[in-house]
Design an enzyme around this catalytic site. Structure first.
Site, mmCIF file in Angstrom:
data_model
loop_
_atom_site.group_PDB
_atom_site.id
_atom_site.type_symbol
_atom_site.label_atom_id
_atom_site.label_comp_id
_atom_site.label_asym_id
_atom_site.label_seq_id
_atom_site.Cartn_x
_atom_site.Cartn_y
_atom_site.Cartn_z
ATOM 1 N N HIS A 139 0.885 -1.216 0.187
ATOM 2 C CA HIS A 139 0.033 0.023 0.024
ATOM 3 C C HIS A 139 0.828 1.218 0.021
ATOM 4 O O HIS A 139 0.500 2.363 -0.488
ATOM 5 C CB HIS A 139 -1.080 -0.042 1.007
ATOM 6 C CG HIS A 139 -0.522 0.302 2.627
ATOM 7 N ND1 HIS A 139 -0.207 -0.559 3.314
ATOM 8 C CD2 HIS A 139 -0.220 1.210 3.001
ATOM 9 C CE1 HIS A 139 0.084 -0.303 4.758
ATOM 10 N NE2 HIS A 139 0.171 1.169 4.428
ATOM 11 N N ASN A 181 -9.339 -4.678 6.146
ATOM 12 C CA ASN A 181 -8.478 -3.546 6.651
ATOM 13 C C ASN A 181 -8.565 -3.509 8.343
ATOM 14 O O ASN A 181 -9.721 -3.418 8.683
ATOM 15 C CB ASN A 181 -8.894 -2.520 5.927
ATOM 16 C CG ASN A 181 -7.849 -1.144 6.198
ATOM 17 O OD1 ASN A 181 -6.755 -1.382 6.539
ATOM 18 N ND2 ASN A 181 -8.088 -0.232 5.773
ATOM 19 N N TRP A 182 -7.811 -3.328 9.111
ATOM 20 C CA TRP A 182 -7.536 -3.083 10.569
ATOM 21 C C TRP A 182 -8.215 -4.167 11.297
ATOM 22 O O TRP A 182 -8.667 -4.022 12.245
ATOM 23 C CB TRP A 182 -8.461 -1.806 11.048
ATOM 24 C CG TRP A 182 -7.917 -0.625 10.034
ATOM 25 C CD1 TRP A 182 -8.631 0.079 9.048
ATOM 26 C CD2 TRP A 182 -6.921 0.042 10.384
ATOM 27 N NE1 TRP A 182 -7.880 1.244 8.856
ATOM 28 C CE2 TRP A 182 -6.916 1.116 9.498
ATOM 29 C CE3 TRP A 182 -5.531 -0.150 11.190
ATOM 30 C CZ2 TRP A 182 -5.634 2.159 9.606
ATOM 31 C CZ3 TRP A 182 -4.661 0.846 11.563
ATOM 32 C CH2 TRP A 182 -4.699 2.030 10.618
ATOM 33 N N ASP A 188 1.295 -7.684 2.096
ATOM 34 C CA ASP A 188 1.474 -6.145 2.052
ATOM 35 C C ASP A 188 2.914 -5.905 1.833
ATOM 36 O O ASP A 188 3.509 -5.385 2.826
ATOM 37 C CB ASP A 188 0.619 -5.541 3.235
ATOM 38 C CG ASP A 188 0.347 -4.116 2.981
ATOM 39 O OD1 ASP A 188 1.022 -3.521 1.849
ATOM 40 O OD2 ASP A 188 -0.184 -3.519 3.614
ATOM 41 N N ASN A 191 -9.227 4.028 3.881
ATOM 42 C CA ASN A 191 -8.160 3.739 5.101
ATOM 43 C C ASN A 191 -8.515 4.776 6.217
ATOM 44 O O ASN A 191 -8.850 4.248 7.504
ATOM 45 C CB ASN A 191 -6.861 3.764 4.840
ATOM 46 C CG ASN A 191 -5.864 3.253 5.696
ATOM 47 O OD1 ASN A 191 -6.197 2.347 6.136
ATOM 48 N ND2 ASN A 191 -4.772 3.824 5.983
ATOM 49 N N GLY A 246 2.380 6.109 9.617
ATOM 50 C CA GLY A 246 3.720 6.255 9.207
ATOM 51 C C GLY A 246 4.485 5.005 9.278
ATOM 52 O O GLY A 246 5.876 4.863 8.629
ATOM 53 N N ASN A 247 4.221 4.061 10.228
ATOM 54 C CA ASN A 247 5.032 3.143 10.462
ATOM 55 C C ASN A 247 4.932 2.018 9.322
ATOM 56 O O ASN A 247 5.673 0.990 9.279
ATOM 57 C CB ASN A 247 4.755 2.285 11.748
ATOM 58 C CG ASN A 247 5.629 2.837 12.984
ATOM 59 O OD1 ASN A 247 5.018 3.387 13.921
ATOM 60 N ND2 ASN A 247 6.752 2.545 12.854
ATOM 61 N N SER A 248 3.901 2.173 8.427
ATOM 62 C CA SER A 248 3.648 1.384 7.347
ATOM 63 C C SER A 248 4.949 1.033 6.687
ATOM 64 O O SER A 248 5.484 1.964 6.211
ATOM 65 C CB SER A 248 2.781 1.910 6.409
ATOM 66 O OG SER A 248 1.403 1.866 6.792
ATOM 67 N N PHE A 281 2.366 -3.594 9.028
ATOM 68 C CA PHE A 281 1.211 -2.803 7.979
ATOM 69 C C PHE A 281 0.176 -2.333 8.477
ATOM 70 O O PHE A 281 -0.613 -1.791 7.893
ATOM 71 C CB PHE A 281 1.300 -3.857 6.828
ATOM 72 C CG PHE A 281 0.328 -4.887 6.877
ATOM 73 C CD1 PHE A 281 -0.868 -5.086 6.544
ATOM 74 C CD2 PHE A 281 1.033 -6.134 7.334
ATOM 75 C CE1 PHE A 281 -1.795 -6.122 6.734
ATOM 76 C CE2 PHE A 281 0.038 -7.388 7.336
ATOM 77 C CZ PHE A 281 -1.061 -7.392 7.111
ATOM 78 N N ASP A 282 -0.072 -2.630 9.617
ATOM 79 C CA ASP A 282 -1.438 -2.569 10.186
ATOM 80 C C ASP A 282 -1.721 -2.769 11.699
ATOM 81 O O ASP A 282 -0.627 -3.052 12.579
ATOM 82 C CB ASP A 282 -2.509 -3.346 9.601
ATOM 83 C CG ASP A 282 -3.953 -2.591 9.192
ATOM 84 O OD1 ASP A 282 -4.039 -1.668 9.843
ATOM 85 O OD2 ASP A 282 -4.641 -3.339 8.507
#
Length: 727
Positions: free
Chosen positions: A89, A217-218, A226, A332, A661-663, A679-680
Site C-alpha cells: 500500500h 482492513n484493521w 502487503d 483507510n 507512518g510505520n507502514s 502494515f496495520d
C-alpha cells in the site's frame, strides 16, 4: 493499513508505563527516539534484545542506517544494490501510476526481469537516508522569537527554520528539515540524503498485496501480502540525480539481512520506522472537540465521498485506476476513524484526561514559582484552542467544496506570487528546494484526475455548503464561482459545467505552462479556474494570516503547558518520550496473540496459507491468484513451511507501539534480522494514537516467510531472492 493521520499538530509527552514484559506479555508503550534507548537499555535487554542498545543510537551504522523514509511510509534496504522493501500500500501510487487498462499492474502485479526493466516510480517519489540529527532549539526559538507572540512569533520561528535548512542543504543531494518535539520545547535539524530516482521493482498481484481489501482492513485474522520492492538509483558519480538511463543502483552502506532463525510466539521483536503522529497528551478540550464533533463529521463526509466515487466510476475501468489511490486513502482513514470513534464512545477517556489535566493544574497552583512559570499560559491555552475550534467548525466544509483544478490554480498563482520574492522570504513549499516536488505533484494529476468524478464531488459538497445560513458562507468563493446561497444541486451542477468548460488546466501541458508565468499573466487570464484563483487570493491570504496568528499564540502557551507536564512527571520519577512526529523511532515488544479479543474469541499469533483458501471467493476483495491457490493446494511450502503450523505463516500479531507512518517498517528480531514488515493495527487499538491501552494494543505484521514463499513459489522472483541472500 497504516497511514499518516494528522488531525492537527500533536503536542505533548507521555509517561513511560511499566513495560510488563515478564510473565504475561503486554504491549510495551513507547515510540522512543534512538538517542533515548540507553535510558531503557535494561528493559530492552530484559525483553530479549541481543544487541547492545547503544548501537541503535548510531543512525549511520547498522541497523539504523538501513532504515529509510519514503516520506509518509517507512522502508529499508535489503541489499547492497539499493533494493528497498516496503508495504504494497506504500507502493500503491507507483503501481497505479504505471498501470493502464491494457497493462493493469494494479490487478496483475509487476516483476522486473532485470535492472533495465524497472519502472520509474510515481512523480515525487523519494528515498530519504538519515545521515545526521542535531539539536537546534536555541537557534529556532532564539531571543528574538522568545519576545514575540502570535503571527510575529510564528514568522520568526519559520524564518529561523528556513535559514537552518538552507545552510544544511548547501551540501548537494541532501534534504534537511527541522522537527519540533514536546510541543515546541525542543527542535532537531534532520539531514537526509534525498534520492530522487526511485524505481518500481516488484509488486504482487492485487489479490495478494491487498487481499481482503477494506473488509479485512484493521481486522484480525489477516492474510495480506502487503509488500513491494523499489530500488534507489543515483547518478554515475554516486550522488542523487533525476531519473536517467545512465544512473546506477545506490550502494547502500547498510542493509538488513533475512532472519537465520525461525520466529515463534513469545519472541522479542522491535520495529524501527517513522511514525507520523500521536496525540496522547492532547488537552481535554481538544479530545472533546475531535471526538465530539470534528471526527464524526469527517466520517460522514468520507463515506459520502466513497459512495459518490464508486457511483461515478462504475463501468469505467480507466477512471477506477485513476482514482484508486484516492479511494484507498479515503477508505483507510474512514475505517480507522470509525474504529477510533467506536472505542472512544462510551469510554472514560475524556474523564481520565480531564482528571489528569486537573491534577497538573493543581500541582502548578500549589507552588508560587510554578504558578509564575506556567500558570498564565495554562490558563490561556484553552481559550486559544476554543478560538481555533470555532474557525474549524465554520470552515470545515470549505476543504471539500473546491474543484480539483481550482486547487491547482491556487497553487500555481501562489507560486507566481512567491517567485517574485527572494528565495529566503518565500513560503515553505515554494522555495527553490521545493521546485521539483511542486512540478512532479502537478504532473501526477494527469494520471489521477477524472473530471466527471471531480465535478460530482464538488457539486455534492457545495450543495451542503450553500444550504448553510448566508452569513456563514465565504462570499469570495461564491463570487469567484458564480454561486449563491440556497442554490440546489442541479443549479450548482449547471454552473460548474460552465466553469469547468472555461478552463484548460485539466490538460497537462497547459497546466505546467503556468509554472513559468508571472502574476500579471494570471491577472490577465480568461481561464475560469485561474480567474477564480486570482479572485480568491486576498481572502486566502487573510485566512492564512489569521491561522498563523492563532497558531503562534497557541504554540507559545502550549510549550509552557508541556514544560509544566514534563516537570510534573519528573517530580514523580517518570520518564517521558515525545509524541510521534514523523521522525525516526524505535518500539519493541513480543510476538503475541490475544485472549478474549474484539470478537470475543482468542486470536492466534500467526495466520497461515489455509486462511487464504478459506477466504477466497474468486471475486472482489477475496480473489487470490489461481497460481497462488494451486501452490497452496499442492503444499509447495519449500523452506518456508513451519511444521508446528503445518503451513507457511502469513501474518502475525506483535505487541509493538506503532501508528500511521510505520507502514513498511522492518520488524526485526533480537539480532536485528528481518522477520517481517509492519502494515496495520487492529480496529479496537487504533485509539492508541490518543489513549494507549496495553491490554489491547497489537500491530499486524507481514511474516517475511510468506513474502519469500510468494516470491519463490508463485511469482518466480528468483533474481530478487538471490540478491537478498534467500537463495
Amino acid at each position: 493499513m497504516r497511514c499518516v493521520s494528522r488531525l492537527g499538530a500533536a503536542m505533548g509527552v507521555t509517561a513511560s508505563l511499566g513495560l510488563g514484559l515478564t510473565g504475561q506479555a503486554m504491549a510495551a508503550e513507547g515510540m522512543w527516539m534512538p538517542q533515548q534507548l540507553p535510558q531503557i537499555a535494561k528493559d530492552l535487554k530484559q525483553a530479549g534484545l541481543q544487541l547492545d542498545p547503544a548501537k541503535l543510537t548510531q543512525l549511520t551504522e547498522f541497523p539504523m542506517g538501513a532504515v529509510i523514509s519514503l516520506g509518509g511510509c517507512t522502508a529499508s534496504f535489503v541489499s547492497p544494490q539499493g533494493l528497498v522493501v516496503t508495504n504494497h500500500h506504500c507502493a500503491y501510487d507507483s503501481i497505479q501510476y504505471n498501470s493502464t487498462v491494457q497493462r493493469d499492474l494494479l490487478k496483475n502485479g509487476f516483476l522486473a526481469a532485470g535492472l533495465t526493466d524497472e519502472l520509474p516510480a510515481s512523480p515525487g517519489s523519494r528515498v530519504f537516508v538519515t545521515v545526521d540529527v542535531s539539536d537546534v532549539t536555541a537557534k529556532v526559538v532564539d531571543t528574538k522569537a522568545q519576545r514575540l507572540n502570535g503571527k510575529a512569533r510564528f514568522d520568526a520561528i519559520e524564518a529561523n527554520e528556513k535559514a537552518l535548512t538552507a545552510a544544511c542543504e548547501k551540501d548537494p543531494g541532501h534534504r534537511c528539515n527541522v522537527a519540533s518535539f514536546y510541543g515546541g520545547l525542543q527542535y532537531q535539524l534532520i539531514k537526509q540524503i534525498e534520492i530522487r530516482d526511485v524505481r518500481l521493482v516488484h509488486a504482487p498481484a492485487l489479490g495478494v498485496g491487498l487481499f481482503g481489501g477494506d473488509t479485512d482492513n484493521w481486522m484480525w485474522p489477516r492474510h495480506t501480502g502487503d509488500y513491494s520492492f523499489f530500488r534507489a538509483y543515483v547518478g554515475p558519480d554516486g550522488k542523487p540525480a533525476d531519473f536517467s538511463p545512465a544512473n546506477k543502483p545506490y550502494q547502500a552502506r547498510h542493509f538488513l539481512k533475512l532472519a537465520t532463525q525461525p520466529l515463534n510466539e513469545g519472541d522479542f521483536v522491535m520495529v524501527t520506522g517513522y511514525p507520523g503522529r500521536t496525540n496522547r497528551h492532547r488537552l481535554p478540550a481538544e479530545l472533546d472537540f475531535t471526538f465530539g464533533w470534528a471526527q464524526p463529521q469527517r466520517i460522514q463526509w468520507m463515506g459520502e465521498q466513497l459512495a459518490l466515487i464508486k457511483e461515478a466510476t462504475a463501468g469505467r475501468r480507466e477512471a477506477e485506476i485513476a482514482l484508486a489511490p484516492r479511494v484507498a486513502g479515503i477508505g483507510n482513514y474512514y475505517k480507522n476513524f470509525q474504529g477510533q470513534q467506536a472505542s472512544y464512545e462510551g469510554s472514560d477517556i475524556l474523564a481520565r484526561k480531564s482528571q489528569a489535566f486537573a491534577e497538573l493544574k493543581a500541582w502548578v497552583n500549589a507552588d508560587a514559582d510554578r504558578r509564575a512559570s506556567y500558570g498564565t499560559d495554562i490558563s490561556k491555552v484553552e481559550g486559544l484552542l476554543a478560538q481555533e475550534q470555532a474557525v474549524a467548525r465554520a470552515e470545515a466544509l470549505l476543504r471539500y467544496t473546491s474543484p480539483g483544478m481550482l486547487n491547482a490554480a491556487r497553487t500555481l498563482y501562489e507560486n507566481a506570487q512567491q517567485q517574485a520574492l527572494p528565495d529566503a522570504q518565500r513560503k515553505p513549499g515554494f522555495q527553490a528546494r521545493d521546485e521539483k516536488h511542486l512540478v512532479q505533484g502537478l504532473e501526477a494529476i494527469d494520471k489521477r484526475y477524472d473530471e466527471r468524478v471531480d465535478k460530482r464531488l464538488a457539486a455534492h459538497f457545495l450543495t451542503q455548503y450553500l444550504a448553510q445560513p448566508a452569513v456563514q458562507l465565504n462570499a469570495p468563493l461564491l463570487a469567484a464561482l458564480g454561486l449563491a446561497a440556497g442554490m440546489d444541486e442541479a443549479a450548482i451542477q449547471a454552473r460548474l459545467d460552465t466553469v469547468y468548460a472555461g478552463s484548460k488546466l485539466a490538460h497537462g501541458a497547459d497546466r505546467m505552462a503556468w509554472l513559468k508565468r508571472d502574476v500579471a499573466s494570471f491577472k490577465a487570464s480568461d481561464d475560469s479556474f485561474i480567474k477564480a484563483a486570482v479572485a480568491l487570493y486576498d481572502d486566502d491570504q487573510a485566512r492564512e494570516t489569521r491561522d498563523k496568528d492563532i497558531t503562534g499564540q497557541i504554540s507559545q502557551a502550549y510549550a509552557a503547558t508541556m514544560r509544566a507536564l514534563i516537570a510534573f512527571k519528573a517530580s514523580k520519577g517518570e520518564a517521558v518520550y515525545p509524541d510521534a512526529n514523523s521522525t525516526l523511532r524505535v518500539a519493541f515488544g513480543q510476538v503475541q496473540g490475544r485472549k478474549n479479543a474484539l470478537d470475543g474469541v482468542d486470536w492466534e499469533a500467526f495466520t497461515t496459507l489455509r486462511g487464504i483458501v478459506a477466504k477466497h471467493k474468486g471475486e472482489g476483495e477475496f480473489n487470490a491468484p489461481a497460481e497462488q491457490l494451486a501452490a497452496i493446494r499442492a503444499r509447495q511450502f519449500g523452506p518456508y513451511g513451519v511444521a508446528k503450523l503445518d503451513s507457511v505463516p502469513v501474518n502475525f500479531l506483535a505487541t509493538l507501539d506503532t501508528t500511521g507512518g510505520n507502514s513498511g517498517s522492518p520488524v526485526l528480531n533480537d539480532r536485528a534480522e528481518l522477520v517481517g514488515l509492519l502494515f496495520d493495527g487492529t480496529l479496537d487499538s487504533v485509539i492508541d494514537s490518543w489513549d494507549f491501552d496495553a491490554r489491547k494494543s497489537r500491530s499486524i505484521c507481514l511474516d517475511a516467510r510468506y513474502m519469500l514463499w510468494q516470491m519463490s513459489a508463485v511469482d518466480k522472483a528468483q533474481r530478487l531472492l538471490k540478491e537478498m541472500g534467500a537463495q
